[in-house]
Design a protein around this motif. Structure first.
Motif, PDB file in Angstrom:
ATOM      1  N   ILE A  40       0.831  -1.205   0.000  1.00  0.00           N
ATOM      2  CA  ILE A  40       0.000   0.000   0.000  1.00  0.00           C
ATOM      3  C   ILE A  40       0.862   1.250   0.000  1.00  0.00           C
ATOM      4  O   ILE A  40       0.507   2.272  -0.603  1.00  0.00           O
ATOM      5  CB  ILE A  40      -0.989  -0.011   1.194  1.00  0.00           C
ATOM      6  CG1 ILE A  40      -2.105   1.011   0.963  1.00  0.00           C
ATOM      7  CG2 ILE A  40      -0.283   0.237   2.494  1.00  0.00           C
ATOM      8  CD1 ILE A  40      -2.941   0.767  -0.268  1.00  0.00           C
ATOM      9  N   LEU A  41       2.024   1.213   0.647  1.00  0.00           N
ATOM     10  CA  LEU A  41       2.948   2.344   0.582  1.00  0.00           C
ATOM     11  C   LEU A  41       3.455   2.544  -0.839  1.00  0.00           C
ATOM     12  O   LEU A  41       3.616   3.682  -1.307  1.00  0.00           O
ATOM     13  CB  LEU A  41       4.119   2.130   1.544  1.00  0.00           C
ATOM     14  CG  LEU A  41       3.815   2.224   3.044  1.00  0.00           C
ATOM     15  CD1 LEU A  41       5.059   1.898   3.851  1.00  0.00           C
ATOM     16  CD2 LEU A  41       3.300   3.616   3.399  1.00  0.00           C
ATOM     17  N   THR A  42       3.713   1.445  -1.532  1.00  0.00           N
ATOM     18  CA  THR A  42       4.142   1.524  -2.929  1.00  0.00           C
ATOM     19  C   THR A  42       3.046   2.130  -3.787  1.00  0.00           C
ATOM     20  O   THR A  42       3.316   2.978  -4.654  1.00  0.00           O
ATOM     21  CB  THR A  42       4.499   0.119  -3.453  1.00  0.00           C
ATOM     22  OG1 THR A  42       5.532  -0.448  -2.637  1.00  0.00           O
ATOM     23  CG2 THR A  42       4.982   0.181  -4.896  1.00  0.00           C
ATOM     24  N   PHE A  43       1.817   1.720  -3.560  1.00  0.00           N
ATOM     25  CA  PHE A  43       0.678   2.261  -4.309  1.00  0.00           C
ATOM     26  C   PHE A  43       0.555   3.770  -4.106  1.00  0.00           C
ATOM     27  O   PHE A  43       0.439   4.535  -5.070  1.00  0.00           O
ATOM     28  CB  PHE A  43      -0.606   1.551  -3.865  1.00  0.00           C
ATOM     29  CG  PHE A  43      -1.853   2.094  -4.502  1.00  0.00           C
ATOM     30  CD1 PHE A  43      -2.214   1.723  -5.782  1.00  0.00           C
ATOM     31  CD2 PHE A  43      -2.661   2.978  -3.816  1.00  0.00           C
ATOM     32  CE1 PHE A  43      -3.360   2.231  -6.376  1.00  0.00           C
ATOM     33  CE2 PHE A  43      -3.821   3.487  -4.391  1.00  0.00           C
ATOM     34  CZ  PHE A  43      -4.164   3.112  -5.679  1.00  0.00           C
ATOM     35  N   VAL A  44       0.586   4.207  -2.859  1.00  0.00           N
ATOM     36  CA  VAL A  44       0.452   5.634  -2.565  1.00  0.00           C
ATOM     37  C   VAL A  44       1.608   6.430  -3.162  1.00  0.00           C
ATOM     38  O   VAL A  44       1.408   7.487  -3.774  1.00  0.00           O
ATOM     39  CB  VAL A  44       0.354   5.853  -1.041  1.00  0.00           C
ATOM     40  CG1 VAL A  44       0.375   7.345  -0.708  1.00  0.00           C
ATOM     41  CG2 VAL A  44      -0.907   5.215  -0.484  1.00  0.00           C
ATOM     42  N   ALA A  45       2.826   5.932  -2.985  1.00  0.00           N
ATOM     43  CA  ALA A  45       3.997   6.654  -3.492  1.00  0.00           C
ATOM     44  C   ALA A  45       3.985   6.744  -5.016  1.00  0.00           C
ATOM     45  O   ALA A  45       4.318   7.795  -5.585  1.00  0.00           O
ATOM     46  CB  ALA A  45       5.272   5.968  -3.012  1.00  0.00           C
ATOM     47  N   ASN A  46       3.606   5.663  -5.695  1.00  0.00           N
ATOM     48  CA  ASN A  46       3.624   5.657  -7.156  1.00  0.00           C
ATOM     49  C   ASN A  46       2.560   6.562  -7.754  1.00  0.00           C
ATOM     50  O   ASN A  46       2.767   7.174  -8.800  1.00  0.00           O
ATOM     51  CB  ASN A  46       3.461   4.238  -7.685  1.00  0.00           C
ATOM     52  CG  ASN A  46       4.683   3.368  -7.460  1.00  0.00           C
ATOM     53  OD1 ASN A  46       4.643   2.160  -7.627  1.00  0.00           O
ATOM     54  ND2 ASN A  46       5.792   3.972  -7.049  1.00  0.00           N
TER      55      ASN A  46
ATOM     56  N   MET B 282      -6.716  12.322  -8.286  1.00  0.00           N
ATOM     57  CA  MET B 282      -5.594  11.560  -7.730  1.00  0.00           C
ATOM     58  C   MET B 282      -5.893  11.154  -6.290  1.00  0.00           C
ATOM     59  O   MET B 282      -5.656  10.003  -5.892  1.00  0.00           O
ATOM     60  CB  MET B 282      -4.315  12.388  -7.798  1.00  0.00           C
ATOM     61  CG  MET B 282      -3.809  12.659  -9.202  1.00  0.00           C
ATOM     62  SD  MET B 282      -2.443  13.858  -9.237  1.00  0.00           S
ATOM     63  CE  MET B 282      -1.195  12.976  -8.297  1.00  0.00           C
ATOM     64  N   PHE B 283      -6.416  12.100  -5.514  1.00  0.00           N
ATOM     65  CA  PHE B 283      -6.765  11.816  -4.115  1.00  0.00           C
ATOM     66  C   PHE B 283      -7.815  10.710  -4.037  1.00  0.00           C
ATOM     67  O   PHE B 283      -7.709   9.806  -3.200  1.00  0.00           O
ATOM     68  CB  PHE B 283      -7.269  13.093  -3.440  1.00  0.00           C
ATOM     69  CG  PHE B 283      -7.837  12.868  -2.072  1.00  0.00           C
ATOM     70  CD1 PHE B 283      -7.003  12.623  -0.994  1.00  0.00           C
ATOM     71  CD2 PHE B 283      -9.208  12.887  -1.861  1.00  0.00           C
ATOM     72  CE1 PHE B 283      -7.528  12.406   0.274  1.00  0.00           C
ATOM     73  CE2 PHE B 283      -9.739  12.678  -0.598  1.00  0.00           C
ATOM     74  CZ  PHE B 283      -8.893  12.433   0.475  1.00  0.00           C
ATOM     75  N   ALA B 284      -8.822  10.767  -4.906  1.00  0.00           N
ATOM     76  CA  ALA B 284      -9.882   9.763  -4.891  1.00  0.00           C
ATOM     77  C   ALA B 284      -9.335   8.385  -5.248  1.00  0.00           C
ATOM     78  O   ALA B 284      -9.701   7.375  -4.632  1.00  0.00           O
ATOM     79  CB  ALA B 284     -10.992  10.156  -5.861  1.00  0.00           C
ATOM     80  N   ILE B 285      -8.449   8.317  -6.252  1.00  0.00           N
ATOM     81  CA  ILE B 285      -7.859   7.032  -6.651  1.00  0.00           C
ATOM     82  C   ILE B 285      -7.055   6.434  -5.510  1.00  0.00           C
ATOM     83  O   ILE B 285      -7.165   5.234  -5.197  1.00  0.00           O
ATOM     84  CB  ILE B 285      -6.982   7.226  -7.905  1.00  0.00           C
ATOM     85  CG1 ILE B 285      -7.854   7.576  -9.111  1.00  0.00           C
ATOM     86  CG2 ILE B 285      -6.156   5.973  -8.190  1.00  0.00           C
ATOM     87  CD1 ILE B 285      -7.063   8.055 -10.310  1.00  0.00           C
ATOM     88  N   ILE B 286      -6.234   7.261  -4.863  1.00  0.00           N
ATOM     89  CA  ILE B 286      -5.411   6.777  -3.748  1.00  0.00           C
ATOM     90  C   ILE B 286      -6.296   6.355  -2.579  1.00  0.00           C
ATOM     91  O   ILE B 286      -6.060   5.316  -1.940  1.00  0.00           O
ATOM     92  CB  ILE B 286      -4.415   7.867  -3.313  1.00  0.00           C
ATOM     93  CG1 ILE B 286      -3.394   8.112  -4.436  1.00  0.00           C
ATOM     94  CG2 ILE B 286      -3.696   7.469  -2.024  1.00  0.00           C
ATOM     95  CD1 ILE B 286      -2.489   9.295  -4.195  1.00  0.00           C
ATOM     96  N   LEU B 287      -7.346   7.141  -2.298  1.00  0.00           N
ATOM     97  CA  LEU B 287      -8.260   6.809  -1.196  1.00  0.00           C
ATOM     98  C   LEU B 287      -8.965   5.484  -1.441  1.00  0.00           C
ATOM     99  O   LEU B 287      -9.086   4.654  -0.533  1.00  0.00           O
ATOM    100  CB  LEU B 287      -9.284   7.932  -1.025  1.00  0.00           C
ATOM    101  CG  LEU B 287     -10.306   7.760   0.102  1.00  0.00           C
ATOM    102  CD1 LEU B 287      -9.598   7.713   1.457  1.00  0.00           C
ATOM    103  CD2 LEU B 287     -11.332   8.878   0.079  1.00  0.00           C
ATOM    104  N   ILE B 288      -9.414   5.252  -2.666  1.00  0.00           N
ATOM    105  CA  ILE B 288     -10.080   3.988  -3.003  1.00  0.00           C
ATOM    106  C   ILE B 288      -9.118   2.816  -2.828  1.00  0.00           C
ATOM    107  O   ILE B 288      -9.472   1.773  -2.263  1.00  0.00           O
ATOM    108  CB  ILE B 288     -10.635   4.039  -4.439  1.00  0.00           C
ATOM    109  CG1 ILE B 288     -11.804   5.031  -4.523  1.00  0.00           C
ATOM    110  CG2 ILE B 288     -11.087   2.653  -4.893  1.00  0.00           C
ATOM    111  CD1 ILE B 288     -12.265   5.305  -5.941  1.00  0.00           C
ATOM    112  N   GLY B 289      -7.886   2.995  -3.304  1.00  0.00           N
ATOM    113  CA  GLY B 289      -6.893   1.929  -3.159  1.00  0.00           C
ATOM    114  C   GLY B 289      -6.585   1.619  -1.710  1.00  0.00           C
ATOM    115  O   GLY B 289      -6.495   0.444  -1.318  1.00  0.00           O
ATOM    116  N   VAL B 290      -6.449   2.643  -0.878  1.00  0.00           N
ATOM    117  CA  VAL B 290      -6.173   2.442   0.541  1.00  0.00           C
ATOM    118  C   VAL B 290      -7.357   1.759   1.229  1.00  0.00           C
ATOM    119  O   VAL B 290      -7.174   0.859   2.060  1.00  0.00           O
ATOM    120  CB  VAL B 290      -5.847   3.785   1.221  1.00  0.00           C
ATOM    121  CG1 VAL B 290      -5.776   3.621   2.737  1.00  0.00           C
ATOM    122  CG2 VAL B 290      -4.530   4.346   0.686  1.00  0.00           C
TER     123      VAL B 290
END
Length: 308
Positions: A226-232, A284-292
């Motif tokens: 998940i850290l990799t997802f957020v950072a990328n 971008m925020f929405a994509i990261i939030l959904i992934g998290v």
């Protein structure tokens, strides 16, 4: 004993200790986030800010002028993330497993050497690798020629089909030390009693890693993922340092970060549009939030059930 005496006292010291962190976090994170979301709901008409609701988002996802660039950047971002997940994290796990072996000599030196690139500036890394891979003055052609593989060389940063993968691998080289150190710490935290019991049962070597160690470090692997997802999906610096804001060639290395930068601040002949830039940042925020959320409520809960 009276009811008033049973009432617990309010712990003011907790508020006092938390207040500075909450204020700083709110000032540099929470307030800018809501300001960005609010800005995305407006547009500029005749030098006046006008509320347009979700019109900027409809244009971003549906208007060909914006949507083509957005979906291209989003697809590139996913590929950037996939390279890190399939290359960086497995290599980091393998390095951690090797370096955690008690009989390995100079393990501390190897850990430091692998981790050092993570503290280097993105600008230095991007510029250095651009020089290394240059077909004119780079050392890559000569190094491949020295081992008889010069025929494999190509101007990777100058070809659309190779540029993004090349930069992804450069990023892997720079940050592989982070998953390595996190998994290394997780491996060291495994109780010796468990490994000794497995050794009594005849489970040693690679078998011990797959059957004993790997299941125990799955929570750490999940956190790294998940850290990799957020950072990328927040990436920007390396692409900008190596390929510029236009993320060439022909936007083949364009990701959401560079797309947002060009849109918000403008670049060359493109005028900046803070409202559309805020819409991209909100997406971008929405994509990261959904992934998290998928990780927290889906993957992590399953790992907890598996672990306990």
């Amino acid at each position: 004993m009276t009811k008033h005496q049973n009432k617990p006292k309010f712990r003011w010291h907790i508020v006092i200790f938390l207040a500075p962190a909450v204020l700083v976090y709110s000032a540099i994170m929470i307030f800018p986030l809501f300001a960005t979301l609010r800005l995305a709901l407006f547009t500029e008409i005749d030098q006046e800010r006008v509320f347009v609701g979700l019109q900027n988002f409809r244009a971003l996802f549906g208007d060909a002028v914006w949507s083509d660039q957005f979906w291209n950047a989003l697809g590139n971002n996913f590929w950037f993330f996939v390279i890190h997940m399939l290359v960086q994290n497995p290599i980091g796990i393998a390095l951690a497993a090797i370096l955690s072996h008690p009989r390995l000599r100079y393990a501390a030196f190897y850990r430091s050497a692998i981790f050092i690139p993570t503290i280097l500036s993105f600008v230095i890394v991007g510029f250095a690798w651009k020089l290394i891979l240059s077909p004119i003055w780079g050392i890559a052609p000569g190094m491949l020629d020295a081992v008889g593989l010069k025929s494999l060389y190509a101007p990777w940063l100058g070809k659309q089909e190779y540029a993004l993968t090349t930069l992804s691998l450069v990023s892997v080289w720079q940050f592989v030390g982070i998953p390595m150190m996190l998994i290394y710490a997780a491996l060291l935290s495994i109780p010796d009693e468990i490994l000794e019991a497995a050794e009594v049962e005849g489970i040693t070597g690679m078998s011990a890693f797959w059957k004993i160690k790997l299941p125990l470090i799955l929570p750490s692997i999940g956190i790294i993922s998940i850290l990799t997802f957020v950072a990328n999906f927040n990436a920007f610096d390396l692409i900008y340092a190596a390929q510029g804001a236009l993320a060439g060639p022909d936007f083949s290395t364009d990701i959401l970060g560079t797309f947002m930068y060009r849109t918000f601040f403008g670049f060359q002949l493109q005028l900046g549009d803070p409202h559309m830039g805020s819409a991209i940042a909100s997406a971008m925020f929405a994509i990261i939030l959904i992934g998290v959320c998928i990780y927290l409520f889906g993957i992590q809960s399953r790992m907890r059930r598996y672990q306990f």
